[in-house]
Every structure is written in C-alpha cells, then in structure tokens.
Design a protein around this motif. Structure first.
Motif, PDB file in Angstrom:
ATOM      1  N   ASP A  29      -2.318  10.791   2.513  1.00  0.00           N
ATOM      2  CA  ASP A  29      -1.122  10.305   3.205  1.00  0.00           C
ATOM      3  C   ASP A  29      -0.808   8.870   2.802  1.00  0.00           C
ATOM      4  O   ASP A  29      -1.705   8.077   2.476  1.00  0.00           O
ATOM      5  CB  ASP A  29      -1.329  10.397   4.718  1.00  0.00           C
ATOM      6  CG  ASP A  29      -0.027  10.329   5.468  1.00  0.00           C
ATOM      7  OD1 ASP A  29       0.454   9.205   5.713  1.00  0.00           O
ATOM      8  OD2 ASP A  29       0.516  11.404   5.797  1.00  0.00           O
ATOM      9  N   GLU A  30       0.478   8.526   2.848  1.00  0.00           N
ATOM     10  CA  GLU A  30       0.888   7.166   2.510  1.00  0.00           C
ATOM     11  C   GLU A  30       0.377   6.159   3.536  1.00  0.00           C
ATOM     12  O   GLU A  30       0.189   4.983   3.224  1.00  0.00           O
ATOM     13  CB  GLU A  30       2.410   7.095   2.419  1.00  0.00           C
ATOM     14  CG  GLU A  30       2.988   7.952   1.281  1.00  0.00           C
ATOM     15  CD  GLU A  30       4.500   7.985   1.310  1.00  0.00           C
ATOM     16  OE1 GLU A  30       5.093   7.279   2.156  1.00  0.00           O
ATOM     17  OE2 GLU A  30       5.106   8.721   0.493  1.00  0.00           O
ATOM     18  N   GLY A  31       0.150   6.593   4.781  1.00  0.00           N
ATOM     19  CA  GLY A  31      -0.410   5.688   5.781  1.00  0.00           C
ATOM     20  C   GLY A  31      -1.804   5.215   5.410  1.00  0.00           C
ATOM     21  O   GLY A  31      -2.186   4.072   5.726  1.00  0.00           O
ATOM     22  N   LEU A  32      -2.587   6.066   4.737  1.00  0.00           N
ATOM     23  CA  LEU A  32      -3.914   5.650   4.269  1.00  0.00           C
ATOM     24  C   LEU A  32      -3.799   4.537   3.255  1.00  0.00           C
ATOM     25  O   LEU A  32      -4.541   3.540   3.302  1.00  0.00           O
ATOM     26  CB  LEU A  32      -4.639   6.857   3.672  1.00  0.00           C
ATOM     27  CG  LEU A  32      -5.953   6.569   2.926  1.00  0.00           C
ATOM     28  CD1 LEU A  32      -6.985   5.980   3.884  1.00  0.00           C
ATOM     29  CD2 LEU A  32      -6.469   7.835   2.256  1.00  0.00           C
TER      30      LEU A  32
ATOM     31  N   GLY B  26       0.807  -1.216   0.000  1.00  0.00           N
ATOM     32  CA  GLY B  26       0.000   0.000   0.000  1.00  0.00           C
ATOM     33  C   GLY B  26       0.842   1.268   0.000  1.00  0.00           C
ATOM     34  O   GLY B  26       0.530   2.236  -0.714  1.00  0.00           O
ATOM     35  N   ARG B  27       1.910   1.286   0.799  1.00  0.00           N
ATOM     36  CA  ARG B  27       2.767   2.473   0.817  1.00  0.00           C
ATOM     37  C   ARG B  27       3.476   2.664  -0.521  1.00  0.00           C
ATOM     38  O   ARG B  27       3.663   3.804  -0.977  1.00  0.00           O
ATOM     39  CB  ARG B  27       3.787   2.369   1.953  1.00  0.00           C
ATOM     40  CG  ARG B  27       3.193   2.573   3.331  1.00  0.00           C
ATOM     41  CD  ARG B  27       4.287   2.762   4.368  1.00  0.00           C
ATOM     42  NE  ARG B  27       4.808   4.120   4.309  1.00  0.00           N
ATOM     43  CZ  ARG B  27       4.461   5.097   5.141  1.00  0.00           C
ATOM     44  NH1 ARG B  27       3.540   4.872   6.082  1.00  0.00           N
ATOM     45  NH2 ARG B  27       5.000   6.297   5.044  1.00  0.00           N
ATOM     46  N   ILE B  28       3.874   1.573  -1.155  1.00  0.00           N
ATOM     47  CA  ILE B  28       4.485   1.708  -2.482  1.00  0.00           C
ATOM     48  C   ILE B  28       3.472   2.305  -3.464  1.00  0.00           C
ATOM     49  O   ILE B  28       3.802   3.207  -4.253  1.00  0.00           O
ATOM     50  CB  ILE B  28       4.980   0.334  -2.979  1.00  0.00           C
ATOM     51  CG1 ILE B  28       6.147  -0.157  -2.106  1.00  0.00           C
ATOM     52  CG2 ILE B  28       5.419   0.416  -4.434  1.00  0.00           C
ATOM     53  CD1 ILE B  28       6.623  -1.550  -2.472  1.00  0.00           C
ATOM     54  N   THR B  29       2.234   1.801  -3.405  1.00  0.00           N
ATOM     55  CA  THR B  29       1.187   2.347  -4.277  1.00  0.00           C
ATOM     56  C   THR B  29       0.960   3.824  -3.994  1.00  0.00           C
ATOM     57  O   THR B  29       0.785   4.645  -4.917  1.00  0.00           O
ATOM     58  CB  THR B  29      -0.115   1.558  -4.086  1.00  0.00           C
ATOM     59  OG1 THR B  29       0.125   0.164  -4.314  1.00  0.00           O
ATOM     60  CG2 THR B  29      -1.189   2.054  -5.042  1.00  0.00           C
ATOM     61  N   GLY B  30       0.947   4.195  -2.715  1.00  0.00           N
ATOM     62  CA  GLY B  30       0.766   5.598  -2.362  1.00  0.00           C
ATOM     63  C   GLY B  30       1.883   6.482  -2.877  1.00  0.00           C
ATOM     64  O   GLY B  30       1.635   7.602  -3.364  1.00  0.00           O
ATOM     65  N   MET B  31       3.112   5.994  -2.779  1.00  0.00           N
ATOM     66  CA  MET B  31       4.236   6.775  -3.285  1.00  0.00           C
ATOM     67  C   MET B  31       4.171   6.931  -4.798  1.00  0.00           C
ATOM     68  O   MET B  31       4.486   8.000  -5.346  1.00  0.00           O
ATOM     69  CB  MET B  31       5.552   6.101  -2.857  1.00  0.00           C
ATOM     70  CG  MET B  31       5.769   6.094  -1.347  1.00  0.00           C
ATOM     71  SD  MET B  31       7.154   5.050  -0.831  1.00  0.00           S
ATOM     72  CE  MET B  31       8.533   5.926  -1.553  1.00  0.00           C
ATOM     73  N   VAL B  32       3.739   5.868  -5.500  1.00  0.00           N
ATOM     74  CA  VAL B  32       3.614   5.954  -6.950  1.00  0.00           C
ATOM     75  C   VAL B  32       2.516   6.933  -7.336  1.00  0.00           C
ATOM     76  O   VAL B  32       2.679   7.759  -8.247  1.00  0.00           O
ATOM     77  CB  VAL B  32       3.336   4.552  -7.536  1.00  0.00           C
ATOM     78  CG1 VAL B  32       3.008   4.646  -9.028  1.00  0.00           C
ATOM     79  CG2 VAL B  32       4.531   3.634  -7.319  1.00  0.00           C
ATOM     80  N   MET B  33       1.373   6.857  -6.647  1.00  0.00           N
ATOM     81  CA  MET B  33       0.260   7.758  -6.961  1.00  0.00           C
ATOM     82  C   MET B  33       0.620   9.216  -6.690  1.00  0.00           C
ATOM     83  O   MET B  33       0.246  10.114  -7.452  1.00  0.00           O
ATOM     84  CB  MET B  33      -0.965   7.351  -6.148  1.00  0.00           C
ATOM     85  CG  MET B  33      -1.520   5.981  -6.488  1.00  0.00           C
ATOM     86  SD  MET B  33      -2.075   5.834  -8.194  1.00  0.00           S
ATOM     87  CE  MET B  33      -3.457   6.973  -8.181  1.00  0.00           C
ATOM     88  N   ARG B  34       1.360   9.474  -5.619  1.00  0.00           N
ATOM     89  CA  ARG B  34       1.760  10.851  -5.308  1.00  0.00           C
ATOM     90  C   ARG B  34       2.719  11.397  -6.360  1.00  0.00           C
ATOM     91  O   ARG B  34       2.696  12.591  -6.682  1.00  0.00           O
ATOM     92  CB  ARG B  34       2.407  10.908  -3.937  1.00  0.00           C
ATOM     93  CG  ARG B  34       1.417  10.742  -2.777  1.00  0.00           C
ATOM     94  CD  ARG B  34       2.168  10.505  -1.472  1.00  0.00           C
ATOM     95  NE  ARG B  34       3.010  11.644  -1.140  1.00  0.00           N
ATOM     96  CZ  ARG B  34       2.625  12.664  -0.371  1.00  0.00           C
ATOM     97  NH1 ARG B  34       1.395  12.672   0.144  1.00  0.00           N
ATOM     98  NH2 ARG B  34       3.430  13.669  -0.105  1.00  0.00           N
ATOM     99  N   SER B  35       3.568  10.519  -6.908  1.00  0.00           N
ATOM    100  CA  SER B  35       4.523  10.981  -7.911  1.00  0.00           C
ATOM    101  C   SER B  35       3.874  11.175  -9.277  1.00  0.00           C
ATOM    102  O   SER B  35       4.287  12.052 -10.041  1.00  0.00           O
ATOM    103  CB  SER B  35       5.679   9.985  -8.031  1.00  0.00           C
ATOM    104  OG  SER B  35       5.195   8.716  -8.452  1.00  0.00           O
TER     105      SER B  35
END
Length: 431
Positions: A142-145, A124-133
């Motif tokens: 937030d990446e925690g979400l 999930g955090r990897i997905t969050g980082m990709v989506m933010r970029s």
C-alpha cells in the motif's frame, strides 16, 4: 522591529501559498467505497470541494486546507490508492519543505517535527506510486506503507533520532509489523546524514551562535591547559571598593562576575576572596548603603539592609542595568563593602589543569563561571575566569589555528573507524 517584520513577511508568503496553490489541484471523482461524505460540507474532512463540480473533490485543497494531524492520517492511511495525483503530492511536498525552511528559526512558537513528517510522507507516497507503476509485483504494497517509511527517512536524516522516532511512528500506525522496516530506514538515513553534517538542531544552534556545550570535550582540548583559553581582560574589585570604580567597571565591561581581592593583614599580599555577580553589584548600588570611608575592622553588617528576594533572578526582560541607576557626585566618592555579598567558595581549578577536565567540571556542574587560580602562588592570586564562551570551538580555534587540522569531519571519522576495523581483520588473518 526586525523580528516582527520577519514574522510578517513569512506570514504573507505562507498565506499566499495556502490560497494560491489549491487552484493548481485536480478535480477527482469521489470514491464510492467510503463511508465519509464526499465532497466534505463542513470545515473538517478529507475531501475538499474547492471549485469542483458535485461528486468531485480537489486533492491538493484537501491537503492544504486540513490541519496537520489530519494530513498525516490521510497520507498514512491504507486503502487510499489513487486518492492523490503525482502533481498534487509533488506540489505539496515542495510547499511543506519550503515553508519549513523559511519558518523554522523565526521568533514564533513553531515546530519542525510535523512539517518534516508531512514532507517525508508525501515523498514516500510518490515513491510508492512510482514503484507500483514500474513493478506490478509490488501492487500489493500500500502507498500508506511507503508514506510511513518516507516520513521515517526524513525524520531520521534531519533530526538524527532513532528510538524516539521509531516509537512515535509505531504509536501513530499501531502496527508492530512495521518495526523492522522502520528501524532499518532510520538506521540508514541517520548513518548517511552523519557522514556529511550534523542534525538540523545542531545546525541552527551553530547558525544562531548559541554557546551550546556538547556532552564530551573534543580531543584537541587534551593538548591545552586552562590558562591557554582564559580571557585576558580580567577585571577585579577590592573588598572595599569605591562607588566610582564600581560604576565605571559596570559601564565599560559586560562581565557577569568579578573576582574580589583582599589584602593579607600581615604581608599585604593580595588574596582571592571570592566572586561577586554583576546583578548583585547593581542591587547594592540601588540600595545606596554606602560607607563614607574605608572601614578598618572586619566586614560591615550590611546584609540586614537587604532581603533575599532583592538578589533573586529577575524574569526575562526585567533585568536591571547600570543605566537605570543615577548617583550624585557625593555618592560616587563613597565606598561599598563587598565582603558580605561575595561568594567566598566559588568553584576553582588550577591553571595547569587540562582543558578537557575543566570542560567536564564546567558542564557537569552546570557552572556559569569557573575561576582559574595559579598553581604556584607567586603573583596575582587569580589567573582568569572560564565562561561558556571560552569552551566554544570558534573561540579556541581562533587562538590556536593549527588545531583546525586535528578536527575531522564526520565522514573522516567514519572512514577512520572502517579503516581500523579492516586493519584489525587483516591482523587477525595474519595471526
């Protein structure tokens, strides 16, 4: 010995990964807007120094060297952007997933819930980082979400539980605003998983060959009768049986119960008297309260020679075996009256009953043996005994291979349900 070797190999692999992988981590400068000491100087803490200079921490070592509950808290925490790198999260996700695969099923008290949650949170955090970029408009999320939703997707897809996982995640996060998203993710992951296979627990039950009975019988059981699946190797004992035959029966079979047959005093026809357990026969042989000849009167009062605790169920690994009983030739020629120790009221069904109904009776009452008696008493008084093994799918399909075509995969079941819904809508439009 094999189980010990298995555990030892898994332990060596886990130890090698836990020690070697932190060397692949990056040294990241400690954040300045935190109250926690960085790098950590004690055993517990979120920022492990591990061969990094002062004022820096190793992000991969911080995950590997921490306990699972702290790892979950770190991954779920908000306001921890850029605390972990892509490489660290990917390595940790692969490591957690790989160790879960080789560890689950080993003869040690280990679980699967936290490893799946940690793997999903890393994903999930990897997905969050990709989506933010990729989308600057999502920078406020937030990446925690994403970590919480990733853990929910992995847990729902692997375990196929919805309500309990949703409650657990809400208790962990203490955020009711995540309820709709968590429910949606669990519903999607469970539905997609059901299209292809069963849950991980059902899979391990199948791999280990455990005779687990589902709540409801399969549809093809409605086309079978109870006598169709009864084991042909039915072994019976007389009410007063010779010790030699009892010993020989226990040595050449592994049955756990035996029907006891008596003869009618007038017609001399065999009558089903009841059921006696294998463990009870071993207790009687160990007690050595034998008879020199067959008694002509009613059942002998041999129950006074035993206590109720003698027939109690032993603990794990302490069961008695026929190999532990030594009898001399004179004792083998004697007799044993089984009538006082026979269960004269076992659960029975007729041989023409539907197998699905017999399944419901067997599972609903939690039985170990279900006696099958013939509907028309024209010959032997008992047709067979149904055990848990007789209701297992592999056993039934081995006897009736043509029923395999009637077994649908979960994907076929869902497609059939969708087709019925579409047909119903078309019918409504025509009417």
């Amino acid at each position: 010995m094999i189980k010990i070797l298995h555990v030892a190999i898994v332990s060596l692999i886990s130890t090698a990964l836990m020690i070697g992988l932190p060397w692949l981590g990056d040294c990241i400068e400690c954040p300045t807007n935190i109250e926690e000491t960085c790098p950590t100087t004690e055993k517990s803490g979120n920022f492990k120094r591990f061969r990094c200079p002062d004022g820096h921490y190793n992000d991969l070592a911080s995950l590997i060297f921490d306990v699972n509950n702290e790892v979950v808290r770190n991954l779920f925490s908000v306001g921890t952007t850029n605390e972990f790198t892509y490489k660290t999260l990917f390595i940790y996700m692969v490591q957690s997933y790989g160790l879960a695969l080789i560890t689950y099923g080993t003869p040690v008290p280990s679980g699967l819930f936290l490893p799946i949650m940690i793997t999903g949170a890393s994903y999930g955090r990897i997905t969050g980082m990709v989506m933010r970029s990729l989308s600057p408009g999502l920078s406020e999320l937030d990446e925690g979400l994403y970590a919480v939703l990733g853990a929910a997707s992995f847990l729902g897809g692997a375990m196929r539980m919805t309500v309990s996982i949703c409650v657990i995640l809400l208790e962990l996060t203490n955020n009711l605003f995540l309820l709709p998203l968590t429910m949606l993710v669990l519903l999607i992951s469970k539905s997609i998983g059901d299209l292809f296979n069963l849950s991980v627990f059902d899979q391990i039950i199948h791999l280990k060959g455990l005779p687990f009975l589902e709540e409801h019988a399969d549809d093809y059981m409605k086309h079978l009768k109870a006598h169709d699946v009864c084991s042909s190797s039915l072994v019976t004992l007389d009410a007063v049986e010779s010790v030699r035959k009892i010993v020989d029966t226990l040595q050449r079979t592994d049955h756990n119960a035996f029907p006891v047959i008596v003869k009618d005093e007038v017609t001399q026809q065999p009558i089903f008297h009841g059921l006696i357990l294998r463990s009870h026969l071993l207790v009687l042989l160990r007690g050595r309260h034998f008879l020199a000849s067959v008694p002509k009167d009613s059942a002998s009062d041999a129950t006074k020679s035993f206590k109720s605790v003698d027939f109690g169920k032993p603990g794990a690994g302490r069961g008695m075996s026929i190999r532990h009983i030594r009898l001399n030739p004179a004792e083998l020629e004697m007799f044993l009256d089984l009538r006082p120790f026979t269960n004269t009221s076992p659960y029975t069904v007729v041989d023409t009953i539907s197998l699905s109904k017999a399944y419901a009776v067997f599972r609903g009452l939690g039985l170990r043996h279900l006696c099958v008696i013939p509907k028309i008493q024209s010959g032997f008084p008992i047709a067979g005994i149904l055990t848990r093994h007789d209701f297992i799918e592999e056993h039934i399909l081995m006897k009736f291979p043509h029923l395999k075509r009637a077994k649908w995969t979960p994907l076929q079941v869902h497609l059939s349900a969708i087709r019925k819904v579409l047909d119903f809508r078309n019918l409504c439009k025509l009417s």
